[in-house]
Scaffold this motif. Structure first.
Motif, mmCIF file in Angstrom:
data_model
loop_
_atom_site.group_PDB
_atom_site.id
_atom_site.type_symbol
_atom_site.label_atom_id
_atom_site.label_comp_id
_atom_site.label_asym_id
_atom_site.label_seq_id
_atom_site.Cartn_x
_atom_site.Cartn_y
_atom_site.Cartn_z
ATOM 1 N N GLU A 7 0.917 -1.201 -0.033
ATOM 2 C CA GLU A 7 -0.016 -0.014 0.052
ATOM 3 C C GLU A 7 0.997 1.304 -0.054
ATOM 4 O O GLU A 7 0.444 2.310 -0.606
ATOM 5 C CB GLU A 7 -1.033 0.133 0.953
ATOM 6 N N ALA A 8 2.009 1.153 0.663
ATOM 7 C CA ALA A 8 2.737 2.467 0.774
ATOM 8 C C ALA A 8 3.205 3.052 -0.646
ATOM 9 O O ALA A 8 3.493 4.215 -0.824
ATOM 10 C CB ALA A 8 4.242 2.137 1.496
ATOM 11 N N CYS A 9 3.102 2.114 -1.897
ATOM 12 C CA CYS A 9 3.272 2.702 -3.161
ATOM 13 C C CYS A 9 2.210 3.543 -3.674
ATOM 14 O O CYS A 9 2.511 4.332 -4.497
ATOM 15 C CB CYS A 9 3.850 1.543 -3.873
ATOM 16 N N ASP A 30 -2.243 2.449 -12.717
ATOM 17 C CA ASP A 30 -2.504 4.208 -12.620
ATOM 18 C C ASP A 30 -1.641 4.877 -11.620
ATOM 19 O O ASP A 30 -1.246 5.899 -11.819
ATOM 20 C CB ASP A 30 -3.971 4.249 -12.507
ATOM 21 N N ASN A 31 -1.907 4.220 -10.297
ATOM 22 C CA ASN A 31 -1.141 4.833 -9.180
ATOM 23 C C ASN A 31 -0.467 4.044 -8.333
ATOM 24 O O ASN A 31 -0.010 4.518 -7.088
ATOM 25 C CB ASN A 31 -2.245 5.798 -8.403
ATOM 26 N N MET A 32 0.138 3.055 -8.688
ATOM 27 C CA MET A 32 1.236 2.136 -8.088
ATOM 28 C C MET A 32 1.762 1.168 -8.821
ATOM 29 O O MET A 32 1.443 1.036 -10.041
ATOM 30 C CB MET A 32 0.365 1.628 -6.703
ATOM 31 N N LEU A 33 2.880 0.702 -8.248
ATOM 32 C CA LEU A 33 3.458 -0.407 -9.114
ATOM 33 C C LEU A 33 3.087 -1.658 -8.389
ATOM 34 O O LEU A 33 2.859 -1.735 -7.390
ATOM 35 C CB LEU A 33 5.087 -0.241 -9.137
ATOM 36 N N VAL A 34 3.273 -3.170 -9.148
ATOM 37 C CA VAL A 34 3.396 -4.269 -8.633
ATOM 38 C C VAL A 34 4.446 -5.122 -9.123
ATOM 39 O O VAL A 34 4.895 -4.778 -10.367
ATOM 40 C CB VAL A 34 2.081 -4.914 -8.771
ATOM 41 N N LEU A 67 0.316 -9.987 -1.797
ATOM 42 C CA LEU A 67 0.979 -11.003 -2.694
ATOM 43 C C LEU A 67 -0.171 -11.449 -3.987
ATOM 44 O O LEU A 67 0.022 -11.404 -5.035
ATOM 45 C CB LEU A 67 1.370 -12.370 -2.163
ATOM 46 N N GLU A 68 -1.509 -11.508 -3.210
ATOM 47 C CA GLU A 68 -2.364 -11.720 -4.422
ATOM 48 C C GLU A 68 -2.851 -10.757 -5.263
ATOM 49 O O GLU A 68 -3.027 -10.666 -6.323
ATOM 50 C CB GLU A 68 -3.759 -12.017 -3.474
ATOM 51 N N LEU A 69 -2.752 -9.299 -4.937
ATOM 52 C CA LEU A 69 -2.724 -8.032 -5.428
ATOM 53 C C LEU A 69 -1.555 -8.037 -6.581
ATOM 54 O O LEU A 69 -2.167 -7.673 -7.736
ATOM 55 C CB LEU A 69 -2.981 -6.996 -4.476
ATOM 56 N N ASN A 70 -0.513 -8.374 -6.078
ATOM 57 C CA ASN A 70 0.568 -8.125 -7.063
ATOM 58 C C ASN A 70 0.437 -9.096 -8.183
ATOM 59 O O ASN A 70 0.595 -8.872 -9.487
ATOM 60 C CB ASN A 70 2.078 -8.423 -6.210
ATOM 61 N N ALA A 75 -0.356 -9.430 -14.124
ATOM 62 C CA ALA A 75 -1.080 -10.240 -15.163
ATOM 63 C C ALA A 75 -1.984 -9.269 -16.280
ATOM 64 O O ALA A 75 -1.829 -9.416 -17.263
ATOM 65 C CB ALA A 75 -1.804 -11.209 -14.850
ATOM 66 N N ASP A 76 -2.127 -7.979 -15.688
ATOM 67 C CA ASP A 76 -3.198 -7.082 -16.343
ATOM 68 C C ASP A 76 -2.326 -5.746 -16.751
ATOM 69 O O ASP A 76 -2.685 -5.149 -17.864
ATOM 70 C CB ASP A 76 -4.247 -6.750 -15.779
ATOM 71 N N TRP A 77 -1.434 -5.451 -16.092
ATOM 72 C CA TRP A 77 -1.095 -4.139 -16.248
ATOM 73 C C TRP A 77 0.080 -4.024 -17.019
ATOM 74 O O TRP A 77 0.892 -5.277 -17.148
ATOM 75 C CB TRP A 77 -0.481 -3.503 -14.937
#
Length: 112
Positions: A7-9, A30-34, A67-70, A75-77
């Motif tokens: 979340e800090a990103c 749009d507003n963070m990296l993974v 981990l799930e969000l990354n 896979a989409d970004w």
């Protein structure tokens, strides 16, 4: 083990991590990296480069959601391999609490 962006990103997106990654496993929203956990080689060079301290090893407790969000969004970004300037208001959001609920966007960034 892999590294994950937390979340800090969100709304900071400093991108210093992208420049040092030897395998180009960062993806831009749009507003963070993974990080794509399947591509990450667990080298750890990205972790100390993040001014927001948003990158952590997935072995730390409580990071299952991240981990799930990354995994999902990498896979989409679009892939990001070059550092660009951070958002102009990045420093204003550094250290802010509750950024996921306030600001997270599932929209992709521009990538390379």
């Amino acid at each position: 083990m892999t590294y994950v962006v937390t979340e800090a990103c969100i709304r900071c997106k400093y991108m210093d991590c992208v420049e040092v990654c030897p395998v180009d496993c960062f993806y831009e929203g749009d507003n963070m990296l993974v990080i794509n956990p399947s591509e990450c080689i667990d080298c750890g060079v990205c972790e100390p480069e993040c001014p927001a301290e948003a990158i952590l090893p997935d072995t730390e407790p409580g990071l299952e959601k991240w981990l799930e969000l990354n995994t999902t969004y990498s896979a989409d970004w679009p892939n990001l391999t070059r550092k660009r300037p951070s958002p102009p208001d990045a420093d204003e959001h550094k250290g802010e609490e509750g950024k996921f609920q306030k600001y997270f966007s599932p929209e992709p960034g521009q990538g390379d």
